[in-house]
Each structure stands twice: as structure tokens, then as C-alpha cells.
Design a protein around this motif. Structure first.
Motif, PDB file in Angstrom:
ATOM      1  N   THR A   1      -6.553   6.526  -8.655  1.00  0.00           N
ATOM      2  CA  THR A   1      -7.173   6.031  -7.418  1.00  0.00           C
ATOM      3  C   THR A   1      -8.488   5.311  -7.682  1.00  0.00           C
ATOM      4  O   THR A   1      -8.742   4.219  -7.170  1.00  0.00           O
TER       5      THR A   1
ATOM      6  N   ARG B   1     -10.514  -3.219  -6.462  1.00  0.00           N
ATOM      7  CA  ARG B   1     -10.558  -3.864  -5.150  1.00  0.00           C
ATOM      8  C   ARG B   1     -11.990  -4.275  -4.788  1.00  0.00           C
ATOM      9  O   ARG B   1     -12.214  -5.356  -4.236  1.00  0.00           O
TER      10      ARG B   1
ATOM     11  N   GLN C   1       0.375   3.975  -2.955  1.00  0.00           N
ATOM     12  CA  GLN C   1      -0.085   5.315  -2.592  1.00  0.00           C
ATOM     13  C   GLN C   1       0.821   6.382  -3.205  1.00  0.00           C
ATOM     14  O   GLN C   1       0.343   7.368  -3.785  1.00  0.00           O
TER      15      GLN C   1
ATOM     16  N   LEU D   1      -8.127   1.805  -9.096  1.00  0.00           N
ATOM     17  CA  LEU D   1      -7.639   0.844  -8.094  1.00  0.00           C
ATOM     18  C   LEU D   1      -8.752   0.463  -7.115  1.00  0.00           C
ATOM     19  O   LEU D   1      -8.933  -0.719  -6.798  1.00  0.00           O
ATOM     20  N   LEU D   2      -9.506   1.462  -6.643  1.00  0.00           N
ATOM     21  CA  LEU D   2     -10.579   1.184  -5.683  1.00  0.00           C
ATOM     22  C   LEU D   2     -11.683   0.344  -6.317  1.00  0.00           C
ATOM     23  O   LEU D   2     -12.234  -0.566  -5.686  1.00  0.00           O
TER      24      LEU D   2
ATOM     25  N   VAL E   1      -8.489   1.370  -0.079  1.00  0.00           N
ATOM     26  CA  VAL E   1      -7.891   0.250  -0.812  1.00  0.00           C
ATOM     27  C   VAL E   1      -8.157  -1.049  -0.058  1.00  0.00           C
ATOM     28  O   VAL E   1      -8.392  -2.104  -0.651  1.00  0.00           O
TER      29      VAL E   1
ATOM     30  N   LEU F   1       0.792  -1.228   0.000  1.00  0.00           N
ATOM     31  CA  LEU F   1       0.000   0.000   0.000  1.00  0.00           C
ATOM     32  C   LEU F   1       0.833   1.292   0.000  1.00  0.00           C
ATOM     33  O   LEU F   1       0.527   2.205  -0.781  1.00  0.00           O
TER      34      LEU F   1
ATOM     35  N   ARG G   1      -6.522   6.330   1.284  1.00  0.00           N
ATOM     36  CA  ARG G   1      -5.726   5.099   1.231  1.00  0.00           C
ATOM     37  C   ARG G   1      -6.399   3.927   1.949  1.00  0.00           C
ATOM     38  O   ARG G   1      -6.269   2.780   1.529  1.00  0.00           O
TER      39      ARG G   1
END
Length: 503
Positions: free
Chosen positions: A102, A109, A41, A105-106, A54, A37, A51
Motif C-alpha cells: 500500500t 500516486r 485493492q 502505491l500511495l 489512492v 482500483l 483505498r
């Protein structure tokens, strides 16, 4: 009730390899990203406020959708659900590894969590319906329990190696070969009994209430960690979770084909297993987090060295699960493995309350890890098996989902609860010892260690409570050849005590 013919798949041991591989992928993904992470980041410019998402996006989707995933496996077939989960998880991992910002990525996840919610319960319920002989079942669940318990620590090691020597993106890409091998193997060797399928319709109101209720609960603990327990949004989320989950119970007691048949959790043994597992995971998740930071920040270990420091715990889990739990499960009642197992783990945790700035790894941390691993491995194995033992075949998926749900929700609660305890203890120690501190750095480190040990003391108590619940509520005897759980009692036990055809 007349004896039902047992389903015996000659390729079941080969199938176990691919089911275990998929389970390892899901479990290690819960921790592998933690070590990567900081690098992710910095690379993507993720803000400090974002953060945590995530980790949280994965936990919310996974924890919230598990019951839905378990019911889908029961209705549409475990093998199909397992393969769809694998393919989806691999695709989501590819998106995460290729993330450009961001949001990407989120989103990846959250998708990983959603497909993991299909994959995890279908994997466990496949084992439940394929391994019906008590001795074979003990061996199979020994392997599965060791992976479920030790996979998180393996994730720390793999995360450290990939982040330090390659790139944080490989903590996502590494899932793709796992998933492809497991999917190909599943297509080739997994066979499940057709009669174990459930032909009922999906309970849509139950899905909505369970998902929103569990998401509210998990998110409430996440907000408690960042905003405080008495903050308006935190309290609001907990109230919403209570209302939604209560409404879910009312709906499930009245609908014809419920998402979670209350007979699954009303059974005394399964209820005891779900509660004790959730408590044990609360203690474990907090420990992983604190000891990772302790070894990297206080002791100055590299990510790789930190990962390898957890290896004795993994070895203890594998030994406890395959050599103690699997060998004794068919000879002694489950509570005589679960209760003492959780107590041994609490003794290991008790040793770890003694960590300090100059603690020796071989003298204190190593024996603590070994005891923790041995105890957890011994307890996890019969717990995993008993949670699906004696269940009607049509409910195997949802009973398996409840195991995963108790672990996911327990993990989210544990991280938030123990982090909050550690943070407040750290702040209080720093304030009260500021005057006599030799240096600001020394005070910061000592305060941090004090915070960790304060939280670990809570984890000791939580593990001891898990042991008490296991000994008090779990009253099933050792499995008899071809029969139901011996000594099963509680509401719904007679109804659920079918022969071990497809538990």
C-alpha cells in the motif's frame, strides 16, 4: 504601448502533438486508476479505509503544487519544466505499476501528482506563448480543450480495457510510452521565446502558504465525504484552509515577486473563466463517478462496456471544441460560446436526472451524453484560451496553473460534495421505502439510483450557475489580429493588455 515582434515557431504544429499527448496522459490518469482500483485493492490487500488515498494522494499533490509548478515554468523555462515533469511522471508511474504494498502505491500516486503539477501548467503555457495568431490559437486550443475535456472519459475506457484483459498494473505502465514519446518530441521540436521568461526569485512564503492552503481545502472536502460536514477534523481543515489562503493573498499583495501576481486573477475575464471552469468541473466529476457505478452495478455493464458507453460524450466534446468553439472563437465574444455551452451541457445533465432501473441507453443516456459533451467542448475551448490571453508573458505559466488549479480543486470538491448528497439521499430513500419494497436487492438498487439522480439535479444547477457567471463576468470581445483581448476590462486589464506576442 509599442507593438512587440511576434514569436513564430515554424515547428509549432508538431510541438502541439507532443504537448497534447502529455496533456492526455495527465488528464486520463485522473480517471484510469478509478476503474482499476478494486483489482489493485484486492491484489495489494489495501484496507477499505486506505483505498480512497489512492485517489486522494494524487489529487492533494497535484492540486496543492500547481501554482508552484506554474511559477517554476515561468522562472526556469517552460520547455525544461515540461520535460522534467514528463520524466518524473513516467518514473512515478513505473513505481506505481511495480508497487508491492500500500505504501509504495500511495507514494507513487503522490509523486505522479507532484510531477503532474509541473507538467500541466507548463504544457498550457507553452501553447500560450507559441500560438499567437488568433486563428491558429483557436485551432491549437480547440485540440487542447477537447483533450482536457474528453481525456477523463478516455481514461475510463482505457482503464476498463487494461483491467479486464491485462492487469491493473498496466494502468500505470501505459504512461511510460506516452511520456517517452512526448519527451523526445519536446526536445526535438519545442522552442519558446526567451524573452517570455521571468527572471524574478521564487516566492517561498507564497509557495508554502498556497500549497498548505490548497491541500487543506482539498483534504477538507475528502474528509467531509467520509466523516461528515460537521465533524471536528473537517471543520478544522476548512478553517485552516481559509486562514492560510487569506494569508497567501495578503503576502502576495506585498512581496516584490509574488507566486501568484494578483493582477492575473483580478482581471474580470480571467476571474470569470476560473470560477465558471471550477463549477463546470464540479458537475462533470460527480457525473463520471455516478454514471460509472450506475452502468456497472445497476445495468450490469462490464468495465470495457462502461468505458465505451462514455465514447459519445468524448465525441461530443471533440466536435464542440474543434468544430464549434475553434471556428467561432475568432468571430464571437467568448461569453457567447461559454454561456450557451454550459447551458447545453446542463440540458444534457437534466436528461440524466431521469435515469431509472430500466432506462434505455439509446433513448435517454446517449442524447444526454451527446449534449453534455457538445456543451462542455464548446465552452472549454474559449475558456482555456481566454485564461491565458492578455497575460503578461512572464505570468503565462502561473495563469495556466490557475486553470488547472480551478479544475483540480473543482474536481475534488465535486466528488466529495455530490457523493455526500447522493449518500444521504440513498439512505433516506431506503428508510422511507423499506416497508413496500418487493425485495432487499431491488430496494438497494432503487435507493442507489435515487441518490444518483438527486446529486445530478445539483449538478444541473451548478452548470447553470457556471453559465450565468460566464455570461456576467466574461466581457472580452473576439480576439483581433495581433492585438490584446478586445474589450478586456477589470483591474489590471490595461497593464495586462500587451500585444499577442507570447500570451
Amino acid at each position: 504601448m509599442p507593438e512587440t515582434a511576434q514569436f513564430v515557431d515554424p515547428r509549432r504544429w508538431k510541438a502541439l502533438i507532443f504537448i497534447a499527448l502529455a496533456q492526455l496522459m495527465v488528464v486520463l490518469d485522473a480517471t484510469i486508476v478509478n476503474i482499476a482500483l478494486p483489482s489493485a485493492q484486492a491484489d495489494l490487500g489495501i484496507s477499505d479505509g486506505n483505498r480512497q488515498w489512492v485517489i486522494t494522494a494524487y489529487a492533494l499533490a497535484f492540486g496543492g503544487l500547481l501554482l508552484f509548478g506554474g511559477r517554476v515554468a515561468d522562472l526556469w523555462g517552460r520547455k525544461q519544466t515540461f520535460i522534467v515533469g514528463l520524466i518524473g511522471f513516467a518514473a512515478a508511474s513505473a513505481v506505481g505499476g511495480a508497487a508491492l504494498n500500500t505504501g509504495m502505491l500511495l507514494g507513487a500516486r503522490a509523486l505522479q501528482g507532484a510531477f503532474g503539477a509541473l507538467l500541466a501548467p507548463s504544457a498550457l503555457s507553452l501553447l500560450a506563448v507559441m500560438f499567437t495568431d488568433p486563428k491558429e490559437r483557436a485551432k491549437a486550443f480547440g485540440v487542447f480543450g477537447a483533450i482536457a475535456g474528453g481525456g477523463g472519459a478516455v481514461g475510463l475506457i482505457l482503464g476498463g480495457v487494461l483491467t479486464e484483459y491485462m492487469d491493473w498494473r498496466w494502468t500505470f505502465f501505459v504512461n511510460i510510452p506516452f511520456a517517452i514519446i512526448a519527451a523526445i518530441g519536446a526536445v526535438a521540436v519545442i522552442r519558446e521565446p526567451v524573452e517570455s521568461h521571468n527572471s524574478s526569485r521564487l516566492d517561498i512564503p507564497g509557495v508554502i502558504l498556497a500549497t498548505t492552503g490548497l491541500v487543506s481545502l482539498v483534504y477538507g472536502f475528502t474528509r467531509a465525504e467520509s466523516d461528515g460536514w460537521s465533524a471536528g477534523p473537517t471543520v478544522g481543515l476548512f478553517v485552516a484552509a481559509a486562514v492560510l489562503l487569506l494569508a497567501f493573498v495578503v503576502v502576495e499583495s506585498r512581496v516584490k515577486a509574488p507566486l501568484l501576481p494578483l493582477r492575473v486573477v483580478a482581471d474580470r475575464n480571467r476571474g470569470g473563466v476560473y470560477a465558471s471552469l471550477a463549477l463546470a468541473v464540479i458537475g462533470m466529476f460527480g457525473l463520471f463517478l455516478f454514471l460509472t457505478y450506475y452502468m456497472q452495478v445497476v445495468k450490469g455493464y462490464s468495465p470495457v462496456k462502461t468505458g465505451f458507453a462514455f465514447l459519445p460524450m468524448v465525441a461530443g466534446m471533440i466536435t464542440g471544441s474543434t468544430q464549434i468553439g475553434a471556428r467561432l472563437m475568432t468571430r464571437v465574444p467568448a461569453r457567447l460560446l461559454m454561456g450557451p455551452g454550459f447551458l447545453v451541457a446542463s440540458v444534457g445533465m437534466l436528461l440524466l436526472t431521469q435515469i431509472d432501473l430500466d432506462t434505455s441507453y439509446p433513448a435517454l443516456i446517449l442524447p444526454g451524453f451527446l449534449l453534455l459533451g457538445l456543451g462542455m467542448g464548446t465552452a472549454f475551448m474559449p475558456a482555456m484560451s481566454l485564461a491565458t490571453h492578455g497575460v503578461q508573458p512572464r505570468d503565462a505559466g502561473v495563469a495556466s496553473a490557475m486553470v488547472n488549479t480551478s479544475q483540480q480543486v473543482g474536481g475534488a470538491i465535486g466528488t466529495a460534495l455530490l457523493n455526500t448528497i447522493a449518500a444521504s439521499a440513498t439512505t433516506e430513500y431506503a428508510k422511507s421505502h423499506a416497508a413496500g419494497a418487493p425485495s432487499r436487492t431491488a430496494l438497494q438498487l432503487q435507493s442507489m439510483v435515487h441518490g444518483y439522480t438527486s446529486a445530478i439535479w445539483w449538478a444541473v444547477g451548478i452548470l447553470a450557475l457556471a453559465a450565468v457567471i460566464a455570461i456576467t463576468f466574461v466581457n472580452a470581445g473576439q480576439p483581433k489580429g495581433g492585438g490584446a483581448v478586445a474589450g478586456s476590462s477589470g483591474e489590471g486589464a490595461a497593464e495586462d493588455a500587451v500585444p499577442v506576442m507570447a500570451h
